[in-house]
Design a protein around this motif. Sequence first.
Motif, PDB file in Angstrom:
ATOM      1  N   LYS A 154       0.800  -1.227   0.000  1.00 38.62           N
ATOM      2  CA  LYS A 154       0.000   0.000   0.000  1.00 38.62           C
ATOM      3  C   LYS A 154       0.829   1.272   0.000  1.00 38.62           C
ATOM      4  O   LYS A 154       0.338   2.333  -0.387  1.00 38.62           O
ATOM      5  N   GLY A 155       2.077   1.189   0.481  1.00 37.92           N
ATOM      6  CA  GLY A 155       2.864   2.414   0.536  1.00 37.92           C
ATOM      7  C   GLY A 155       4.143   2.245   1.315  1.00 37.92           C
ATOM      8  O   GLY A 155       4.643   1.133   1.499  1.00 37.92           O
ATOM      9  N   LEU A 156       4.675   3.378   1.777  1.00 38.66           N
ATOM     10  CA  LEU A 156       5.938   3.428   2.509  1.00 38.66           C
ATOM     11  C   LEU A 156       5.729   4.030   3.889  1.00 38.66           C
ATOM     12  O   LEU A 156       4.805   4.799   4.120  1.00 38.66           O
ATOM     13  N   MET A 157       6.644   3.695   4.797  1.00 37.42           N
ATOM     14  CA  MET A 157       6.597   4.207   6.166  1.00 37.42           C
ATOM     15  C   MET A 157       7.982   4.684   6.571  1.00 37.42           C
ATOM     16  O   MET A 157       8.995   4.127   6.125  1.00 37.42           O
ATOM     17  N   CYS A 158       8.038   5.731   7.406  1.00 35.36           N
ATOM     18  CA  CYS A 158       9.324   6.149   7.966  1.00 35.36           C
ATOM     19  C   CYS A 158       9.130   6.720   9.369  1.00 35.36           C
ATOM     20  O   CYS A 158       8.028   7.112   9.758  1.00 35.36           O
ATOM     21  N   GLU A 164      16.534  15.794  13.669  1.00 36.87           N
ATOM     22  CA  GLU A 164      16.510  16.427  12.352  1.00 36.87           C
ATOM     23  C   GLU A 164      15.092  16.891  12.020  1.00 36.87           C
ATOM     24  O   GLU A 164      14.122  16.377  12.565  1.00 36.87           O
ATOM     25  N   ALA A 165      14.997  17.851  11.105  1.00 34.96           N
ATOM     26  CA  ALA A 165      13.689  18.371  10.708  1.00 34.96           C
ATOM     27  C   ALA A 165      12.874  17.262  10.052  1.00 34.96           C
ATOM     28  O   ALA A 165      13.282  16.727   9.009  1.00 34.96           O
ATOM     29  N   PRO A 166      11.738  16.889  10.637  1.00 33.56           N
ATOM     30  CA  PRO A 166      10.979  15.767  10.083  1.00 33.56           C
ATOM     31  C   PRO A 166      10.466  16.016   8.672  1.00 33.56           C
ATOM     32  O   PRO A 166      10.358  15.080   7.873  1.00 33.56           O
ATOM     33  N   SER A 167      10.176  17.275   8.337  1.00 38.62           N
ATOM     34  CA  SER A 167       9.600  17.565   7.020  1.00 38.62           C
ATOM     35  C   SER A 167      10.501  17.108   5.882  1.00 38.62           C
ATOM     36  O   SER A 167      10.024  16.672   4.828  1.00 38.62           O
ATOM     37  N   LEU A 168      11.820  17.198   6.086  1.00 40.47           N
ATOM     38  CA  LEU A 168      12.750  16.763   5.050  1.00 40.47           C
ATOM     39  C   LEU A 168      12.606  15.265   4.797  1.00 40.47           C
ATOM     40  O   LEU A 168      12.675  14.803   3.656  1.00 40.47           O
ATOM     41  N   HIS A 169      12.411  14.505   5.862  1.00 37.86           N
ATOM     42  CA  HIS A 169      12.272  13.060   5.740  1.00 37.86           C
ATOM     43  C   HIS A 169      10.909  12.685   5.150  1.00 37.86           C
ATOM     44  O   HIS A 169      10.806  11.754   4.358  1.00 37.86           O
ATOM     45  N   MET A 187       3.430   8.192   7.985  1.00 41.93           N
ATOM     46  CA  MET A 187       4.451   9.068   8.564  1.00 41.93           C
ATOM     47  C   MET A 187       3.780  10.140   9.405  1.00 41.93           C
ATOM     48  O   MET A 187       2.655  10.556   9.138  1.00 41.93           O
ATOM     49  N   GLY A 188       4.492  10.541  10.447  1.00 39.04           N
ATOM     50  CA  GLY A 188       3.960  11.532  11.369  1.00 39.04           C
ATOM     51  C   GLY A 188       3.497  10.905  12.663  1.00 39.04           C
ATOM     52  O   GLY A 188       2.755   9.919  12.653  1.00 39.04           O
ATOM     53  N   MET A 189       3.968  11.482  13.784  1.00 44.02           N
ATOM     54  CA  MET A 189       3.594  11.002  15.112  1.00 44.02           C
ATOM     55  C   MET A 189       3.098  12.184  15.945  1.00 44.02           C
ATOM     56  O   MET A 189       2.811  13.247  15.403  1.00 44.02           O
ATOM     57  N   SER A 190       3.001  11.995  17.248  1.00 42.73           N
ATOM     58  CA  SER A 190       2.359  13.007  18.089  1.00 42.73           C
ATOM     59  C   SER A 190       2.943  14.406  17.890  1.00 42.73           C
ATOM     60  O   SER A 190       2.208  15.394  17.863  1.00 42.73           O
ATOM     61  N   GLY A 191       4.267  14.505  17.731  1.00 46.55           N
ATOM     62  CA  GLY A 191       4.892  15.817  17.672  1.00 46.55           C
ATOM     63  C   GLY A 191       4.974  16.439  16.300  1.00 46.55           C
ATOM     64  O   GLY A 191       5.290  17.629  16.186  1.00 46.55           O
ATOM     65  N   ASP A 192       4.681  15.663  15.245  1.00 48.61           N
ATOM     66  CA  ASP A 192       4.924  16.203  13.912  1.00 48.61           C
ATOM     67  C   ASP A 192       3.888  15.777  12.872  1.00 48.61           C
ATOM     68  O   ASP A 192       4.129  15.908  11.672  1.00 48.61           O
ATOM     69  N   PHE A 193       2.724  15.279  13.321  1.00 50.35           N
ATOM     70  CA  PHE A 193       1.783  14.743  12.322  1.00 50.35           C
ATOM     71  C   PHE A 193       1.227  15.818  11.392  1.00 50.35           C
ATOM     72  O   PHE A 193       0.892  15.538  10.242  1.00 50.35           O
ATOM     73  N   GLU A 194       1.153  17.064  11.878  1.00 51.22           N
ATOM     74  CA  GLU A 194       0.660  18.127  11.001  1.00 51.22           C
ATOM     75  C   GLU A 194       1.649  18.407   9.864  1.00 51.22           C
ATOM     76  O   GLU A 194       1.246  18.662   8.723  1.00 51.22           O
ATOM     77  N   GLU A 195       2.948  18.340  10.168  1.00 58.52           N
ATOM     78  CA  GLU A 195       3.957  18.482   9.119  1.00 58.52           C
ATOM     79  C   GLU A 195       3.877  17.320   8.134  1.00 58.52           C
ATOM     80  O   GLU A 195       4.079  17.502   6.929  1.00 58.52           O
ATOM     81  N   ALA A 196       3.597  16.132   8.648  1.00 59.98           N
ATOM     82  CA  ALA A 196       3.465  14.965   7.769  1.00 59.98           C
ATOM     83  C   ALA A 196       2.278  15.122   6.831  1.00 59.98           C
ATOM     84  O   ALA A 196       2.361  14.781   5.644  1.00 59.98           O
ATOM     85  N   ILE A 197       1.169  15.636   7.351  1.00 62.90           N
ATOM     86  CA  ILE A 197      -0.008  15.864   6.512  1.00 62.90           C
ATOM     87  C   ILE A 197       0.314  16.859   5.399  1.00 62.90           C
ATOM     88  O   ILE A 197      -0.113  16.697   4.251  1.00 62.90           O
ATOM     89  N   ALA A 198       1.122  17.872   5.723  1.00 54.63           N
ATOM     90  CA  ALA A 198       1.525  18.854   4.708  1.00 54.63           C
ATOM     91  C   ALA A 198       2.292  18.194   3.571  1.00 54.63           C
ATOM     92  O   ALA A 198       2.242  18.657   2.428  1.00 54.63           O
ATOM     93  N   GLN A 199       2.994  17.097   3.880  1.00 56.04           N
ATOM     94  CA  GLN A 199       3.803  16.407   2.874  1.00 56.04           C
ATOM     95  C   GLN A 199       3.084  15.213   2.259  1.00 56.04           C
ATOM     96  O   GLN A 199       3.686  14.446   1.509  1.00 56.04           O
ATOM     97  N   GLY A 200       1.796  15.023   2.604  1.00 54.23           N
ATOM     98  CA  GLY A 200       1.009  14.002   1.941  1.00 54.23           C
ATOM     99  C   GLY A 200       0.719  12.743   2.734  1.00 54.23           C
ATOM    100  O   GLY A 200       0.265  11.743   2.158  1.00 54.23           O
ATOM    101  N   ALA A 201       0.961  12.750   4.035  1.00 54.14           N
ATOM    102  CA  ALA A 201       0.710  11.553   4.843  1.00 54.14           C
ATOM    103  C   ALA A 201      -0.717  11.050   4.662  1.00 54.14           C
ATOM    104  O   ALA A 201      -1.670  11.829   4.662  1.00 54.14           O
ATOM    105  N   THR A 202      -0.837   9.728   4.509  1.00 53.86           N
ATOM    106  CA  THR A 202      -2.165   9.104   4.463  1.00 53.86           C
ATOM    107  C   THR A 202      -2.490   8.377   5.763  1.00 53.86           C
ATOM    108  O   THR A 202      -3.640   8.067   6.035  1.00 53.86           O
ATOM    109  N   HIS A 203      -1.449   8.076   6.555  1.00 55.79           N
ATOM    110  CA  HIS A 203      -1.608   7.400   7.846  1.00 55.79           C
ATOM    111  C   HIS A 203      -0.707   8.102   8.860  1.00 55.79           C
ATOM    112  O   HIS A 203       0.513   8.184   8.638  1.00 55.79           O
ATOM    113  N   VAL A 204      -1.291   8.639   9.924  1.00 56.29           N
ATOM    114  CA  VAL A 204      -0.498   9.247  10.992  1.00 56.29           C
ATOM    115  C   VAL A 204      -0.634   8.395  12.246  1.00 56.29           C
ATOM    116  O   VAL A 204      -1.708   7.868  12.545  1.00 56.29           O
ATOM    117  N   ARG A 205       0.466   8.252  12.986  1.00 59.13           N
ATOM    118  CA  ARG A 205       0.541   7.336  14.109  1.00 59.13           C
ATOM    119  C   ARG A 205       0.694   8.152  15.391  1.00 59.13           C
ATOM    120  O   ARG A 205       1.787   8.606  15.713  1.00 59.13           O
TER     121      ARG A 205
END
Length: 217
Positions: A154-158, A164-169, A187-205
């Motif tokens: 279905k996709g990739l996870m990191c 380091e700045a999570p947005s780059l990853h 991608m994206g966890m409690s501290g950075d899920f909003e940044e992950a959504i900005a980069q296209g996250a479909t699943h936040v943990r």
Amino acid sequence: MSLSDIKTRIEAAAARHGRDPADITLIAVSKVQPLDRVEAALEAGHRIFGENRVQEAQGKWPGFRERFDGIELHLIGPLQTNKARAAMDLFDVIHTVDRVKLAHTIARIAEETGHCPDIFVQVNTGDESQKAGCSIDEADALVAECRALGLPLKGLMCIPPVDEAPSLHFALLAKIAGRNGLTGLSMGMSGDFEEAIAQGATHVRVGSAIFGARDYG
């Protein structure tokens, strides 16, 4: 913070970036959380949860599944090949396929049982020696191998490095997914899920922001 607060923040982040919040799956990470906190989330109607360890999940979720319909379990921690069968029995999605040997084990068990969870390939975007995930250079080949094996990829996870700045990853993971024709981004966890959504996250943990700090005893 609470479950409803996190859902509100997901909706707001999606709106800021022109995305449909329905395209973003919130995985409530219940590892090492007291059962009463998990039960409260279930009572509130949430059904998608993440666990790190097969053994802990085996002790927790069969009982909940007897009481609550529609639970979807995601394995978000490293998976040893000798635990693959147990994981495939219990989990609906495995986010941490990070090597060819594990992919082959999953494919063999799927052929035996006629059942296979959805999978994500985990990429070690920070090239951290202590962290699971295939290297950036190995990602394309592992994706191709999973497809050749007929796995439901279905996709990739990191998990970005903490210093380091999570947005780059997140952007790097999205680039690797894009060139491989994959739409799922875990991608994206409690501290950075909003940044992950900005980069296209479909699943936040998200764990501690929903349940509170974990007590590792």
